[in-house]
Scaffold this active site. Structure first.
Site, PDB file in Angstrom:
ATOM      1  N   GLN B 132       6.002  -6.842   4.023  1.00 27.41           N
ATOM      2  CA  GLN B 132       5.328  -6.279   2.855  1.00 27.41           C
ATOM      3  C   GLN B 132       6.353  -5.687   1.893  1.00 27.41           C
ATOM      4  O   GLN B 132       7.090  -4.779   2.264  1.00 27.41           O
ATOM      5  CB  GLN B 132       4.368  -5.175   3.336  1.00 27.41           C
ATOM      6  CG  GLN B 132       3.688  -4.403   2.228  1.00 27.41           C
ATOM      7  CD  GLN B 132       3.145  -3.066   2.729  1.00 27.41           C
ATOM      8  OE1 GLN B 132       3.644  -2.511   3.696  1.00 27.41           O
ATOM      9  NE2 GLN B 132       2.128  -2.565   2.063  1.00 27.41           N
ATOM     10  N   GLY B 133       6.405  -6.196   0.676  1.00 30.06           N
ATOM     11  CA  GLY B 133       7.352  -5.696  -0.322  1.00 30.06           C
ATOM     12  C   GLY B 133       6.656  -4.872  -1.380  1.00 30.06           C
ATOM     13  O   GLY B 133       6.397  -5.347  -2.492  1.00 30.06           O
ATOM     14  N   SER B 135       7.292  -0.926  -1.497  1.00 33.00           N
ATOM     15  CA  SER B 135       8.142   0.223  -1.848  1.00 33.00           C
ATOM     16  C   SER B 135       9.462  -0.211  -2.452  1.00 33.00           C
ATOM     17  O   SER B 135      10.028  -1.234  -2.069  1.00 33.00           O
ATOM     18  CB  SER B 135       8.420   1.067  -0.608  1.00 33.00           C
ATOM     19  OG  SER B 135       7.226   1.430   0.003  1.00 33.00           O
ATOM     20  N   GLU B 250      -4.078  -1.528   5.481  1.00 35.08           N
ATOM     21  CA  GLU B 250      -2.871  -0.898   6.030  1.00 35.08           C
ATOM     22  C   GLU B 250      -3.189   0.473   6.592  1.00 35.08           C
ATOM     23  O   GLU B 250      -2.654   0.896   7.601  1.00 35.08           O
ATOM     24  CB  GLU B 250      -1.806  -0.777   4.930  1.00 35.08           C
ATOM     25  CG  GLU B 250      -0.576  -0.005   5.403  1.00 35.08           C
ATOM     26  CD  GLU B 250       0.609  -0.087   4.453  1.00 35.08           C
ATOM     27  OE1 GLU B 250       0.410  -0.340   3.261  1.00 35.08           O
ATOM     28  OE2 GLU B 250       1.741   0.111   4.943  1.00 35.08           O
ATOM     29  N   GLU B 385       0.796  13.577   2.928  1.00 35.49           N
ATOM     30  CA  GLU B 385       0.477  14.325   1.706  1.00 35.49           C
ATOM     31  C   GLU B 385      -0.394  13.471   0.787  1.00 35.49           C
ATOM     32  O   GLU B 385      -1.386  13.955   0.220  1.00 35.49           O
ATOM     33  CB  GLU B 385       1.769  14.725   0.974  1.00 35.49           C
ATOM     34  CG  GLU B 385       2.601  15.799   1.686  1.00 35.49           C
ATOM     35  CD  GLU B 385       3.372  15.280   2.889  1.00 35.49           C
ATOM     36  OE1 GLU B 385       3.561  14.049   2.998  1.00 35.49           O
ATOM     37  OE2 GLU B 385       3.779  16.087   3.743  1.00 35.49           O
TER      38      GLU B 385
END
Ligand SMILES: Cc1cc2nc3c(=O)[nH]c(=O)nc-3n(C[C@H](O)[C@H](O)[C@H](O)COP(=O)(O)OP(=O)(O)OC[C@H]3O[C@@H](n4cnc5c(N)ncnc54)[C@H](O)[C@@H]3O)c2cc1C
Lengths: 382, 402
Positions: B132-133, B135, B250, B385
């Site tokens: 998975q690309g 970030s 995810e 967060e």
């Protein structure tokens, strides 16, 4: 009555400030990283785990008189107050410096409570720069002075030591060990050269990159009776009276490391932007960082209180030292966790320096007993 | 023994799963398997795990509810059963975790007929591994800030940019890629692609090292990678919407076509209790220390609550807001992992300093390792967060903070 300023006067400040200058020069995080974290394979995959530290820096620390700080004047030391030693330890922790200083200080605290005549030559060696380590912990990792993994037996004018001491800190940086062993009269203490025939160091594969740790096996180690630094009748009492200073100095190291975690995380929260704001703009980031600060200040206050009691009110020292180490353990756990979490993905990498402190703090947390243990022992004192 | 709400077909399928798993449980390999698929590093581990996934797929326990022409079983309501039985059997996990958990559902929802026929079957069988690309160095939590650029040239796209923390890229044939196709709009300037990784000209995969000292995630550099327009997923400028589908899966808020292998929280709690009973210090076991025991039992109760939360999420009459429970799953499961590992370190005391290679490390040094890895969990796939922001805003309707 305790002094209002914890006894932290001009001499102590000079020592601390010169330590800061020196460590800024020789122990920047880049240097420490190069030393202990240059290669993850070497750190964790070597058949023999590394025990890396900078011998030249250690020699300079000796030249600066740091190993003599806690040694009585009668053995050639300078006998500084515990508040001074704590301040120095804080600076060491702030740099996560790999060195045998902490273990050597622990050994010093024990030796200076032991029989003066027998301990003197070993204290003199420490003043001269010999690293020392305590070999007093059994297989269970117990911190009860009465529990030891060794047995001592008198054979003529010799004493024979058998068994294994576990979790010996900085064992491969030490030139002698202060050993506890069960003897007929109780737990006696001895000093044994690391090179002594029959002493074998089995290095542990540990998580912390800034320390080394080992099992030290004693196989029919025969030493002269004069190497006994405390007889069975007093060994446990000697260890116990050394404990407040050990706990306090370790808690001081942890305070310094936590302060580094706080400053580093704060700095990152100012420069890293997401959603067009620096991270610290978000209260989910700002508040835990402030909580790190609050926790550190609680710990640091307790550390100086304990150090001050060691210097002036020994009857309260253990109680205050337990408080300091309890607080330091919990602060270390919290600050370590937040320092990684609040860095995000980069915080989880080898390349990010927070991992080095995270691991040192996790180790320190357990050393001499974690928070739960300290509180249990504190309850016994109340 | 069937579950109460199974239909006769489902009950029969559950019976089949149990029988198959009992007969085909693999014998452990002679080398160490990492605790989770995102830590798979060696070729040896890859080959072994791919063979296992393939076998389970052939047996029909993966993609049960996907259409047959896409490599699935063509059933309805079977995946939940297969995943539960896989979890119960405690068999190894599936290596193609990003493929199964993220790429497959995204392709199913947004792909063309050809894309589904081409990419899904080898994904399920693990003949092709996915990564998975999303970030990038400059955009993690703020995913829509992605700067990797896709420039249209005729019926081709030319891709340039830098992705980071890319799990499994070192084994991947394909990547689901979120790229910027327009600099004018933040969200509407994103387009979603399938791009080749292994052996593709213009793609460089470099391992990154985790704090555990292991590799397993990577950075991926794109320098003029050319891909045909047929590798675009859904419309130009709709990348954000497609990415939201991926994130839904995810973060565990929707069911993936294959899961349940590997260690469960129950297994971990059992291992922790075992550890506490066998760790002796100062004349008693850690389990006899009421403070330690209380900490462990609180975790045991939280694990049960998490399990029941998953169960209750399926009972409409007992849920008030459709996303309230599903969106809590990722937050809770990762934080529980962290707390369980921290409790284990407390039990171990000094022994928690000993790492994987140490022969005296309790339970093979798994706990300090798991504790460090748990921060990967509370950071990856949307940090804790960010999860709390989402819950506060989407479920409770509080003001947006960003
Ligand atoms: C083990 C691991 C595997 C990963 N695998 C993949 C992968 O395969 N593919 C992929 O694309 N990515 C992957 N990631 C990346 C992951 O999704 C990001 O790390 C994550 O989204 C956080 O982004 P960041 O690292 O840029 O941190 P930042 O976004 O810089 O966050 C830093 C800190 O700030 C906090 N923060 C940021 N914004 C806010 C806000 N608005 N409110 C409150 N707090 C905020 C975060 O919670 C965090 O604590 C992986 C990460 C890890 C650790």
């Amino acid at each position: 009555m305790q002094p209002k300023d914890y006894g932290f006067g001009e001499d102590e400040r000079i020592l601390r400030d010169s330590a800061r200058r020196f460590l800024d020069e020789v122990a920047s995080i880049d240097k420490v990283r190069k030393l202990v974290a240059a290669d993850h394979g070497e750190a964790y995959e070597s058949a023999t785990p590394p025990a890396r530290y900078d011998g030249q820096v250690w020699q300079k620390m000796v030249d600066l008189g740091w190993t003599a700080l806690a040694v009585p004047e009668s053995a050639g030391g300078v006998a500084m107050k515990c508040v001074a030693v704590a301040a120095l330890a804080e600076e060491i922790g702030r740099r996560a410096l790999p060195s045998p200083l902490l273990s050597t200080l622990f050994s010093t605290f024990v030796l200076r409570e032991a029989e003066a005549a027998a301990a003197r030559p070993w204290l003199e060696k420490i003043v001269g720069g010999a690293g020392a380590a305590l070999a007093i912990t059994n297989e269970e990792g117990s911190w009860e002075p009465a529990r030891t993994g060794l047995r001592a037996q008198a054979k003529g004018d010799q004493i024979v030591l058998d068994g294994t001491a576990h979790f010996v800190q900085d064992a491969r940086k030490a030139s002698f060990f202060v050993v506890s062993a069960a003897s007929d009269g109780g737990v006696a203490l001895y000093a044994v050269a690391a090179e002594h025939p029959g002493v074998t160091i089995h290095p542990d594969h540990i998580v912390d990159l800034t320390r080394d740790q080992a099992r030290v096996a004693f196989d029919r180690v025969s030493i002269p009776a004069a190497a006994q630094i405390a007889p069975g009748e007093t060994g446990v009492a000697v260890l116990r009276s050394a404990l407040p200073a050990m706990l306090t100095v370790l808690a001081a190291d942890m305070t310094g490391a936590a302060e580094w975690q706080l400053q580093t995380t704060t700095a990152y929260a100012k420069v890293r932007h997401q959603f067009d704001h620096p991270l610290g703009f978000f209260q989910a980031v700002k508040h835990p960082i402030v909580n790190m600060m609050v926790a550190i200040d609680e710990t640091r206050s307790l550390v100086y209180n304990a150090a001050c009691a060691i210097d002036g009110e020994p009857e309260l020292a253990l109680r205050y030292a337990r408080m300091a180490k309890s607080s330091a353990s919990d602060t270390a756990a919290f600050c370590s966790g937040r320092s990684v979490q609040l860095h995000g993905g980069i915080g989880f990498t080898w390349e990010c320096d927070v991992q080095i402190y995270f691991k040192r703090q996790r180790h320190s947390q357990m050393l001499l007993g974690d928070g739960v243990y300290q509180r249990e022992k504190l309850a016994e004192l109340l | 023994m069937s579950e109460r709400k199974d239909t006769p077909e489902q009950a029969e399928f559950r019976e089949y799963c149990r029988r198959w798993l009992a007969e085909n449980r693999p014998t452990p390999p002679p080398f160490r398997l990492p605790q989770s698929p995102v830590e798979v590093m060696t070729e040896q581990q890859r080959v072994w795990l791919c063979a296992w996934q393939k076998k389970v797929h052939q047996a029909g326990l993966i993609a049960c509810d996907y259409p047959r022409e896409y490599g699935g079983g063509g059933h309805q309501g079977f995946q939940r059963i297969a995943s539960a039985e896989l979890a119960r059997a405690g068999v190894p996990y599936f290596i193609n975790v990003i493929g199964l958990g993220m790429a497959a559902p995204t392709i199913l929802h947004h792909g063309t007929e050809e894309q589904k026929r081409r990419y899904l079957p080898p994904l399920f069988s693990s003949d092709e591994i996915w990564c998975q690309g999303f970030s990038e160095p400059g955009s993690g939590s703020d995913l829509a800030g992605a700067q990797t650029f896709a420039e249209r040239r005729g019926d081709q796209w030319v891709i340039n940019g830098h992705k980071v923390w890319t799990t499994l890229a070192h084994f991947a044939s394909w990547m689901i890629l979120l790229a910027r196709s327009s600099r004018e709009h933040k969200y509407d300037g994103l387009t979603y692609f399938i791009v080749p990784i292994a052996g593709a000209p213009g793609v460089t995969v470099r391992p990154l090292v985790k704090m555990t000292g292991e590799t397993g995630f990577n950075e991926v550099l794109f320098e003029d990678l050319h891909v045909p327009d047929s590798l675009r997923l859904d419309a130009v400028g709709k990348g954000w919407t497609v990415a939201m589908t991926t994130l839904l899966y995810e973060r565990g808020a929707a069911e993936s076509p294959g899961g349940g292998g590997g260690e469960s929280h129950e297994d971990r709690i059992a291992a922790l209790i075992e550890l506490a009973k066998h760790t002796r210090r100062d004349g008693r076991s850690a389990w006899e220390n009421p403070v330690t025991r209380d900490r462990i039992l609180k975790l045991l109760i939280r694990v049960e609550a998490l399990k029941q939360l998953g169960r209750r999420a399926r009972v409409e009459a007992l849920t008030d807001h459709p996303m309230r429970l599903p969106l809590q799953g990722k937050l809770l499961t990762t934080e529980i992992s962290q707390d369980v590992a921290a409790a284990a370190l407390e039990v171990e005391g000094m022994s928690s300093t000993l790492y994987l290679r140490d022969e005296n490390a309790p339970q093979g040094g798994r706990w300090p390792h798991a504790y460090m890895n748990s921060y990967g969990l509370t950071i990856a796939a949307g940090t804790s967060e960010i999860q709390r922001n989402i819950l506060g805003e989407r479920v409770l309707g509080m003001a947006k903070s960003k």
